[in-house]
Design a protein around this motif. Structure first.
Motif, short mmCIF file in Angstrom:
data_model
loop_
_atom_site.label_atom_id
_atom_site.label_comp_id
_atom_site.label_asym_id
_atom_site.label_seq_id
_atom_site.Cartn_x
_atom_site.Cartn_y
_atom_site.Cartn_z
N TRP A 258 -99.63 31.01 -31.50
CA TRP A 258 -98.60 30.37 -32.31
C TRP A 258 -98.14 31.35 -33.38
O TRP A 258 -98.97 32.00 -34.03
N PHE A 259 -96.85 31.44 -33.54
CA PHE A 259 -96.22 32.26 -34.56
C PHE A 259 -95.21 31.39 -35.30
O PHE A 259 -94.84 30.32 -34.83
N ARG A 260 -94.77 31.86 -36.45
CA ARG A 260 -93.76 31.12 -37.19
C ARG A 260 -92.78 32.07 -37.85
O ARG A 260 -93.09 33.23 -38.10
N GLN A 261 -91.59 31.55 -38.12
CA GLN A 261 -90.57 32.35 -38.76
C GLN A 261 -89.84 31.49 -39.78
O GLN A 261 -89.20 30.48 -39.43
N ALA A 262 -89.96 31.88 -41.03
CA ALA A 262 -89.26 31.20 -42.11
C ALA A 262 -87.89 31.83 -42.29
O ALA A 262 -87.68 32.99 -41.89
N PRO A 263 -86.96 31.13 -42.91
CA PRO A 263 -85.61 31.68 -43.11
C PRO A 263 -85.66 33.01 -43.85
O PRO A 263 -86.32 33.14 -44.88
N GLY A 264 -84.99 34.02 -43.30
CA GLY A 264 -84.90 35.32 -43.94
C GLY A 264 -86.14 36.18 -43.80
O GLY A 264 -86.22 37.26 -44.39
N LYS A 265 -87.12 35.71 -42.99
CA LYS A 265 -88.35 36.47 -42.81
C LYS A 265 -88.58 36.78 -41.34
O LYS A 265 -87.96 36.19 -40.46
N GLY A 266 -89.49 37.70 -41.08
CA GLY A 266 -89.83 38.05 -39.71
C GLY A 266 -90.80 37.07 -39.11
O GLY A 266 -91.33 36.18 -39.78
N ARG A 267 -91.04 37.22 -37.81
CA ARG A 267 -91.99 36.35 -37.13
C ARG A 267 -93.40 36.69 -37.57
O ARG A 267 -93.81 37.84 -37.55
N GLU A 268 -94.16 35.67 -37.91
CA GLU A 268 -95.49 35.84 -38.49
C GLU A 268 -96.55 35.22 -37.59
O GLU A 268 -96.38 34.08 -37.12
N PHE A 269 -97.64 35.92 -37.38
CA PHE A 269 -98.75 35.39 -36.60
C PHE A 269 -99.39 34.22 -37.33
O PHE A 269 -99.60 34.27 -38.54
N ALA B 49 -101.88 31.77 -35.18
CA ALA B 49 -103.16 31.53 -34.51
C ALA B 49 -103.06 31.95 -33.06
O ALA B 49 -101.97 31.95 -32.48
N THR B 50 -104.21 32.28 -32.47
CA THR B 50 -104.25 32.62 -31.06
C THR B 50 -105.53 32.10 -30.44
O THR B 50 -106.54 31.90 -31.14
N ILE B 51 -105.51 31.89 -29.14
CA ILE B 51 -106.67 31.38 -28.42
C ILE B 51 -106.76 32.10 -27.08
O ILE B 51 -105.77 32.36 -26.42
N GLY B 52 -107.99 32.45 -26.72
CA GLY B 52 -108.21 33.16 -25.47
C GLY B 52 -108.01 32.27 -24.25
O GLY B 52 -107.80 31.06 -24.36
N ARG B 53 -108.11 32.90 -23.08
CA ARG B 53 -107.81 32.19 -21.84
C ARG B 53 -108.69 30.97 -21.62
O ARG B 53 -108.23 29.93 -21.19
N GLY B 54 -109.95 31.12 -21.94
CA GLY B 54 -110.89 30.02 -21.70
C GLY B 54 -110.99 29.05 -22.85
O GLY B 54 -111.64 28.00 -22.72
N GLY B 55 -110.39 29.39 -23.98
CA GLY B 55 -110.43 28.51 -25.13
C GLY B 55 -111.58 28.76 -26.08
O GLY B 55 -111.66 28.16 -27.15
N GLY B 56 -112.49 29.65 -25.71
CA GLY B 56 -113.67 29.86 -26.54
C GLY B 56 -113.46 30.83 -27.68
O GLY B 56 -114.31 30.91 -28.58
N ASN B 57 -112.39 31.59 -27.66
CA ASN B 57 -112.14 32.58 -28.70
C ASN B 57 -110.85 32.23 -29.44
O ASN B 57 -109.81 32.05 -28.81
N THR B 58 -110.93 32.13 -30.75
CA THR B 58 -109.76 31.83 -31.56
C THR B 58 -109.68 32.78 -32.74
O THR B 58 -110.69 33.35 -33.17
N ASP B 59 -108.48 32.93 -33.28
CA ASP B 59 -108.26 33.80 -34.43
C ASP B 59 -107.11 33.20 -35.23
O ASP B 59 -106.17 32.65 -34.65
N TYR B 60 -107.19 33.33 -36.56
CA TYR B 60 -106.18 32.73 -37.43
C TYR B 60 -105.75 33.72 -38.50
O TYR B 60 -106.53 34.58 -38.93
N SER B 61 -104.54 33.55 -38.96
CA SER B 61 -104.12 34.30 -40.13
C SER B 61 -104.86 33.76 -41.35
O SER B 61 -105.27 32.59 -41.38
N ASP B 62 -105.02 34.59 -42.34
CA ASP B 62 -105.73 34.17 -43.55
C ASP B 62 -105.03 33.00 -44.23
O ASP B 62 -105.68 32.16 -44.85
N SER B 63 -103.73 32.93 -44.11
CA SER B 63 -102.96 31.90 -44.82
C SER B 63 -103.17 30.50 -44.24
O SER B 63 -102.88 29.50 -44.92
N VAL B 64 -103.66 30.40 -43.00
CA VAL B 64 -103.83 29.08 -42.40
C VAL B 64 -105.28 28.77 -42.04
O VAL B 64 -105.60 27.63 -41.67
N LYS B 65 -106.13 29.78 -42.12
CA LYS B 65 -107.54 29.59 -41.76
C LYS B 65 -108.11 28.45 -42.57
O LYS B 65 -107.86 28.33 -43.77
#
Length: 125
Positions: free
Chosen positions: A36-47, A49-65
């Protein structure tokens, strides 16, 4: 052809919750890491969260963790983003992406070969 369709966005007050969904078709979903990425008005696309193929591995940006949680149901070809304790700065268009090369998930938008059209999330103060 490959399609990623996001849903679940909307207008919510600060402190509220939303659950985004991204339904995939036209690909072997379990073979793709998702993000998942997001883009606010006037800003670039921001990471976000992500999840691996099997669902067991996840990673988050510090701002949403600790506030957001990514999950997936391979049987339904769907990835989710549960967003809690929303803040006005979370306001953006949220996009899901599919990455064939990243087994464990990735923060790099360049590794995502497919993207959805996005869903708007607006958080009022």
């Amino acid at each position: 052809q490959v399609q990623l369709v996001e849903s679940g966005g909307g207008l919510v007050q600060a402190g509220g919750s939303l659950r985004l969904s991204c339904a995939a078709s036209g690909l072997t979903f379990r073979s793709y890491a998702m993000g998942w990425f997001r883009q606010a008005p006037g800003k670039g696309r921001e990471f976000v969260a992500t999840i691996g193929r099997g669902g067991g591995n996840t990673d988050y940006s510090d701002s949403v963790k600790s506030r957001f949680a990514i999950s997936r149901e391979n049987a339904k070809n769907t990835v989710y983003l549960q967003m809690n304790s929303l803040k006005p700065e979370d306001t953006a268009v949220y996009y899901c992406g599919a990455s064939y090369g990243a087994i464990w998930g990735t923060r790099d938008p360049g590794q995502y070969g497919y993207w959805g059209q996005g869903t708007q999330v607006t958080v009022s103060s």
